[in-house]
Design an enzyme around this catalytic site. Structure first.
Site, PDB file in Angstrom:
ATOM      1  N   ASP A 191     -11.315  14.017  -0.434  1.00 19.27           N
ATOM      2  CA  ASP A 191     -10.525  14.695  -0.178  1.00 19.27           C
ATOM      3  C   ASP A 191      -9.867  14.773   1.051  1.00 19.27           C
ATOM      4  O   ASP A 191     -10.651  15.190   2.433  1.00 19.27           O
ATOM      5  CB  ASP A 191     -11.092  16.108  -0.701  1.00 19.27           C
ATOM      6  CG  ASP A 191      -9.870  17.675  -0.374  1.00 19.27           C
ATOM      7  OD1 ASP A 191      -9.120  17.825  -1.943  1.00 19.27           O
ATOM      8  OD2 ASP A 191      -9.426  18.361  -0.005  1.00 19.27           O
ATOM      9  N   ILE A 192      -8.110  15.227   1.217  1.00 19.88           N
ATOM     10  CA  ILE A 192      -7.837  15.211   2.399  1.00 19.88           C
ATOM     11  C   ILE A 192      -8.311  16.275   3.312  1.00 19.88           C
ATOM     12  O   ILE A 192      -8.091  17.952   2.310  1.00 19.88           O
ATOM     13  CB  ILE A 192      -6.029  15.617   2.534  1.00 19.88           C
ATOM     14  CG1 ILE A 192      -5.919  13.921   1.619  1.00 19.88           C
ATOM     15  CG2 ILE A 192      -5.170  15.055   4.162  1.00 19.88           C
ATOM     16  CD1 ILE A 192      -4.473  13.786   1.196  1.00 19.88           C
ATOM     17  N   ASN A 199       1.170  19.757   3.633  1.00 17.67           N
ATOM     18  CA  ASN A 199       2.174  20.186   3.326  1.00 17.67           C
ATOM     19  C   ASN A 199       3.593  21.224   4.042  1.00 17.67           C
ATOM     20  O   ASN A 199       4.280  20.823   4.244  1.00 17.67           O
ATOM     21  CB  ASN A 199       1.333  20.462   2.470  1.00 17.67           C
ATOM     22  CG  ASN A 199       1.415  19.097   1.875  1.00 17.67           C
ATOM     23  OD1 ASN A 199       2.258  18.115   1.806  1.00 17.67           O
ATOM     24  ND2 ASN A 199       1.420  19.334   0.285  1.00 17.67           N
ATOM     25  N   ASP A 208       2.421  13.502  -0.013  1.00 13.16           N
ATOM     26  CA  ASP A 208       3.146  12.412  -1.380  1.00 13.16           C
ATOM     27  C   ASP A 208       2.709  11.271   0.021  1.00 13.16           C
ATOM     28  O   ASP A 208       1.872  10.824  -0.947  1.00 13.16           O
ATOM     29  CB  ASP A 208       4.544  12.335  -2.090  1.00 13.16           C
ATOM     30  CG  ASP A 208       4.546  13.982  -3.410  1.00 13.16           C
ATOM     31  OD1 ASP A 208       3.704  14.686  -2.935  1.00 13.16           O
ATOM     32  OD2 ASP A 208       5.242  14.179  -3.654  1.00 13.16           O
ATOM     33  N   GLU A 234      -4.875  16.798  -3.989  1.00 16.37           N
ATOM     34  CA  GLU A 234      -4.825  15.940  -3.869  1.00 16.37           C
ATOM     35  C   GLU A 234      -6.951  14.834  -3.357  1.00 16.37           C
ATOM     36  O   GLU A 234      -6.680  14.175  -2.342  1.00 16.37           O
ATOM     37  CB  GLU A 234      -5.100  16.453  -1.893  1.00 16.37           C
ATOM     38  CG  GLU A 234      -6.281  16.799  -1.076  1.00 16.37           C
ATOM     39  CD  GLU A 234      -5.918  18.580  -2.113  1.00 16.37           C
ATOM     40  OE1 GLU A 234      -6.349  19.347  -1.146  1.00 16.37           O
ATOM     41  OE2 GLU A 234      -4.792  18.696  -2.385  1.00 16.37           O
TER      42      GLU A 234
END
Length: 326
Positions: A191-192, A199, A208, A234
């Site tokens: 996971d980021i 974002n 994206d 994500e």
């Protein structure tokens, strides 16, 4: 879509096109209900809307078109075969008549000429039939390729190009069956870190771009027998058959380092963006357990990595230690 902060992906555009076109009452009612209750249109909600209301129509249209094309090809093939059978009967009749005339003393030269003419006509008809069959064979190849592409699209996440949840579930079921015979099976989930802030600062288009970069690195680092997939939002996941916990954790570290070294450039401006980091959880299948338990344990290891400072790999072993310390 801007008002609801919805990423401009092809599937999301399809959802809202049908919503505003007013040709899908169930979809309109579902979206209106979400808006009335102030529900966020997050990645999971958008994916569910597409899967429930849009994908069935797309697949049904492909199936109907394919069925019609197959019907046409089979009809033409039946006609060709009927013609070929009739031609064979006609040729046999002519040859039989020539044989009878030969017994009756008819001039052999005339009989030879008659046979040559009939064979020439037969060759012409055979060439025409062969060309027709070749054309229909090409049409069948096109239909087969279309079905293959449709099946691939149904199993692929449109944003990342990785396997989607449907393909992931199928792969996990097969991997679990193999693991039941004693082969190791491990999964990693990444996971980021601080993706929402990323974002908010740079826009969903850049977000994206980051997800596609993550997918590219994951795809390049896993082995040929592994399955990299988009789990949701994500979160990406990789299923590693015939890999124990240590092997999977080692791969997770290589993925984490590779992503940390990536340079992200904003396409619209050429601006170099801050580097990204990921948190990764790792777990190994335990004999007799449900796949859902394996994924849940991997997910908990991921969130332990986040709560422990992010930008790190945590395995289910650390979960046990954290529980003992608690």
């Amino acid at each position: 879509m801007v008002e609801q902060r919805i990423p401009p992906t092809p599937s999301n555009f399809a959802i809202w096109f049908h919503y505003f076109a007013g040709n899908h009452d169930d979809l309109r009612n579902a979206i209106d209900l979400l808006i009335d209750h102030n529900r966020p249109f997050d990645d999971r909600t958008n994916r569910d809307l597409f899967k429930t209301y849009i994908a069935p129509k797309v697949n049904a249209a492909v199936t109907a078109d394919t069925s019609e094309r197959l019907h046409d090809v089979m009809g033409a093939a039946k006609e060709f075969l009927t013609t070929a059978i009739a031609d064979n009967r006609s040729q046999m009749q002519v040859i039989s008549e020539v044989a009878d005339q030969g017994k009756a003393g008819v001039d052999p030269k005339a009989l030879v000429a008659q046979l040559i003419n009939e064979l020439a006509r037969a060759a012409t008809r055979a060439t025409r039939l062969e060309a027709g069959f070749a054309e229909k064979t090409r049409e069948l190849d096109v239909i087969r390729d279309s079905l293959s592409r449709s099946e691939e699209r149904a199993r692929t996440d449109t944003l990342t190009g990785l396997a989607n949840r449907r393909a992931l579930d199928e792969f996990l079921r097969k991997a679990q069956a193999t693991a039941a015979w004693g082969e190791p099976l491990s999964v990693l989930m990444l996971d980021i870190d601080h993706f929402k802030a990323f974002n908010d600062n740079f826009g969903h288009g850049v977000g994206d771009q980051v997800l596609r970069l993550m997918a590219k690195v994951l795809r390049e680092k896993v082995r040929a027998q592994d399955l990299p997939a988009r789990y949701g939002g994500e979160e990406l996941i990789a299923v590693l058959p015939d890999a124990d916990l240590a092997t999977c954790a080692d791969l997770a570290e290589r993925i984490r380092h590779a992503l940390a070294e990536c340079t992200i450039t904003r396409r619209s401006t050429g601006e170099v963006l801050p580097s990204i980091s990921v948190s990764i959880g790792v777990a190994q299948y335990r004999a007799g357990e449900a796949v859902a338990d394996l994924i849940e344990r991997c997910d908990r290891a991921l969130y332990l990595a986040k709560s422990s400072g992010r930008n790190r790999v945590m395995t289910e072993t650390e979960l046990d230690r954290a529980g003992a310390a608690g």
